[in-house]
Motif scaffolding. Structure first.
Motif, mmCIF file in Angstrom:
data_model
loop_
_atom_site.group_PDB
_atom_site.id
_atom_site.type_symbol
_atom_site.label_atom_id
_atom_site.label_comp_id
_atom_site.label_asym_id
_atom_site.label_seq_id
_atom_site.Cartn_x
_atom_site.Cartn_y
_atom_site.Cartn_z
ATOM 1 N N GLN A 1 -26.050 80.001 -2.806
ATOM 2 C CA GLN A 1 -25.157 79.255 -3.692
ATOM 3 C C GLN A 1 -24.003 78.650 -2.896
ATOM 4 O OE1 GLN A 1 -24.220 82.447 -6.595
ATOM 5 N NE2 GLN A 1 -25.351 81.227 -8.103
ATOM 6 N N MET A 2 -23.604 77.438 -3.305
ATOM 7 C CA MET A 2 -22.401 76.819 -2.772
ATOM 8 C C MET A 2 -21.372 76.699 -3.881
ATOM 9 S SD MET A 2 -21.708 73.116 -0.979
ATOM 10 C CE MET A 2 -21.739 73.714 0.713
ATOM 11 N N LEU A 3 -20.141 77.087 -3.609
ATOM 12 C CA LEU A 3 -19.052 77.002 -4.570
ATOM 13 C C LEU A 3 -18.067 75.942 -4.105
ATOM 14 C CD1 LEU A 3 -20.324 79.911 -4.946
ATOM 15 C CD2 LEU A 3 -18.076 80.624 -5.738
ATOM 16 N N VAL A 4 -17.684 75.047 -5.006
ATOM 17 C CA VAL A 4 -16.760 73.963 -4.701
ATOM 18 C C VAL A 4 -15.544 74.104 -5.605
ATOM 19 C CG1 VAL A 4 -16.470 71.471 -4.481
ATOM 20 C CG2 VAL A 4 -18.737 72.497 -4.119
ATOM 21 N N ILE B 1 -17.702 73.503 -9.292
ATOM 22 C CA ILE B 1 -19.137 73.529 -9.528
ATOM 23 C C ILE B 1 -19.776 74.591 -8.645
ATOM 24 C CG2 ILE B 1 -19.684 71.797 -7.764
ATOM 25 C CD1 ILE B 1 -21.782 70.663 -9.714
ATOM 26 N N VAL B 2 -20.873 75.156 -9.125
ATOM 27 C CA VAL B 2 -21.723 76.036 -8.322
ATOM 28 C C VAL B 2 -23.039 75.307 -8.093
ATOM 29 C CG1 VAL B 2 -22.921 78.246 -8.170
ATOM 30 C CG2 VAL B 2 -20.676 78.122 -9.282
ATOM 31 N N ILE B 3 -23.392 75.118 -6.841
ATOM 32 C CA ILE B 3 -24.623 74.411 -6.476
ATOM 33 C C ILE B 3 -25.654 75.427 -6.020
ATOM 34 C CG2 ILE B 3 -25.649 72.730 -4.901
ATOM 35 C CD1 ILE B 3 -22.886 71.389 -4.738
ATOM 36 N N GLU B 4 -26.816 75.389 -6.625
ATOM 37 C CA GLU B 4 -27.919 76.260 -6.238
ATOM 38 C C GLU B 4 -28.787 75.536 -5.220
ATOM 39 O OE1 GLU B 4 -28.382 79.317 -7.344
ATOM 40 O OE2 GLU B 4 -27.035 79.414 -9.090
ATOM 41 N N ALA B 5 -29.064 76.180 -4.090
ATOM 42 C CA ALA B 5 -29.920 75.571 -3.080
ATOM 43 C C ALA B 5 -31.318 75.346 -3.652
ATOM 44 C CB ALA B 5 -29.996 76.463 -1.849
ATOM 45 N N ARG B 6 -31.909 74.195 -3.302
ATOM 46 C CA ARG B 6 -33.269 73.874 -3.728
ATOM 47 C C ARG B 6 -34.195 73.906 -2.521
ATOM 48 N NH1 ARG B 6 -29.003 70.813 -3.847
ATOM 49 N NH2 ARG B 6 -30.071 68.812 -3.627
ATOM 50 N N ASN B 7 -35.475 74.147 -2.766
ATOM 51 C CA ASN B 7 -36.445 74.161 -1.684
ATOM 52 C C ASN B 7 -36.812 72.739 -1.282
ATOM 53 O OD1 ASN B 7 -36.612 76.988 -1.631
ATOM 54 N ND2 ASN B 7 -38.116 77.002 -3.278
ATOM 55 N N SER C 1 -23.166 88.447 -0.523
ATOM 56 C CA SER C 1 -22.637 88.075 -1.838
ATOM 57 C C SER C 1 -21.134 88.279 -1.848
ATOM 58 C CB SER C 1 -23.294 88.908 -2.947
ATOM 59 O OG SER C 1 -23.076 90.294 -2.740
ATOM 60 N N VAL C 2 -20.459 87.537 -2.734
ATOM 61 C CA VAL C 2 -19.014 87.656 -2.872
ATOM 62 C C VAL C 2 -18.660 87.747 -4.350
ATOM 63 C CG1 VAL C 2 -18.579 86.352 -0.752
ATOM 64 C CG2 VAL C 2 -18.606 85.155 -2.951
#
Length: 305
Positions: free
Chosen positions: A217-220, A4-10, A205-206
């Protein structure tokens, strides 16, 4: 494969302190024992009253808070009477166990100058046998945290074990947590010895498999997948994961394997049974559903669920 890719929220953690919230996410509540992750700063707009950035005394149960700074400094005070200034490269590890309250204040004007204040805070859930342990606090200096360098790669082990590194940070379950800096073009891989693994892109970025992922972004990744991470620019990553602990409930600042324990914690805070820091007890954050807010206390975001 990429799970999953998690998008940071405010989100907001005090009257003026805004953060990027990464965990928990509705489709991915935890990574190993990590159940919460916030990225605060860099603080570039200091309000007219800097004290509105402070996080007032508030309670926790069933977890350890792990604070790590990229820049600036923050003063921690807790129910145990601890007063500890945390600076970049140090780790503040506070275990709430059966209950603790703490505050995080920005008391040095120089620490807010030039947009340098920047912090990552994670929460690590405790194994069931440790959820009611006595609260404790430890500060670890940079020299206690091993650093490894290779071509285009710098990394510091914050806690746990990874890449053959270990340190003296006391953890309650198998995990890993690292601060990694990559130069443009550097290639990097995740540690293979842990069941659940992910990383948060704090800066830069990667590229993985021809797809670019960016800051925030967080990648799991699923177990057994070993992605080749290539830095597209100067990049900062926070790697984390470990062995899963099983289902946990989270509401506001409370974490537990039992719903009824969270209900008890709500009542304990309302009734003053979780004591305030003795050197910071003139204001506090009330329970979110408590409409009576003491004078001078900050608003609080809605419960996480």
């Amino acid at each position: 494969m990429l799970d999953i890719v998690i998008e940071a929220r405010n989100a907001a953690i005090s009257e003026s302190m805004k953060v990027k919230r990464i965990l928990p996410f509705r489709l991915r509540r935890m990574i190993g024992p990590f159940i919460f992750m916030d990225h605060a700063g860099p603080v570039t707009n200091v309000p007219p009253q800097p004290s509105t950035l402070d996080v007032l005394p508030h309670p926790h149960i069933g977890l350890s808070t792990v604070s790590y700074l990229f820049g600036g400094q923050v003063t921690h005070r807790d129910s145990l009477g601890v007063e500890q200034i945390i600076r970049p490269g140090e780790v503040n590890w506070m275990t709430a166990g059966r209950g603790i309250a703490h505050s995080e204040r920005l008391e040095d004007p120089a620490a807010l100058a030039g947009g340098t204040l920047e912090m990552i805070q994670t929460w690590v859930a405790l194994p069931e046998k440790d959820e009611e342990a006595a609260p404790s606090f430890a500060n670890y200096k940079p020299e206690q945290l091993p650093v490894f360098t290779d071509t285009g790669v710098w990394m510091r082990l914050i806690a746990g074990t990874a890449y053959g590194l270990s340190n003296g940070v006391q953890t309650a379950s198998p995990l890993f947590y690292l601060h990694v800096v990559l130069e443009p073009g550097a290639r990097f891989g995740l540690p293979q010895e842990h069941a659940e693994r992910g990383f948060y892109i704090a800066k830069g970025s990667v590229e993985i498999g021809g797809i670019t992922y960016n800051a925030g972004q967080m990648l799991v990744f699923t177990k057994g997948v070993d992605p080749l991470i290539k830095a597209q620019e100067h990049t900062t990553l926070m790697l984390l994961g470990g062995e899963p602990l099983g289902e946990r409930f989270i509401w506001w600042n409370f974490v537990s394997s039992r719903k009824e324990r969270i209900e008890q914690a709500k009542e304990d805070w309302k009734q003053g049974r979780i004591i305030l820091p003795p050197n910071d007890d003139h204001e506090f954050i009330p329970l979110p559903d408590d409409k009576s807010r003491p004078a001078g206390s900050a608003p609080r975001p809605e419960p996480l669920s």
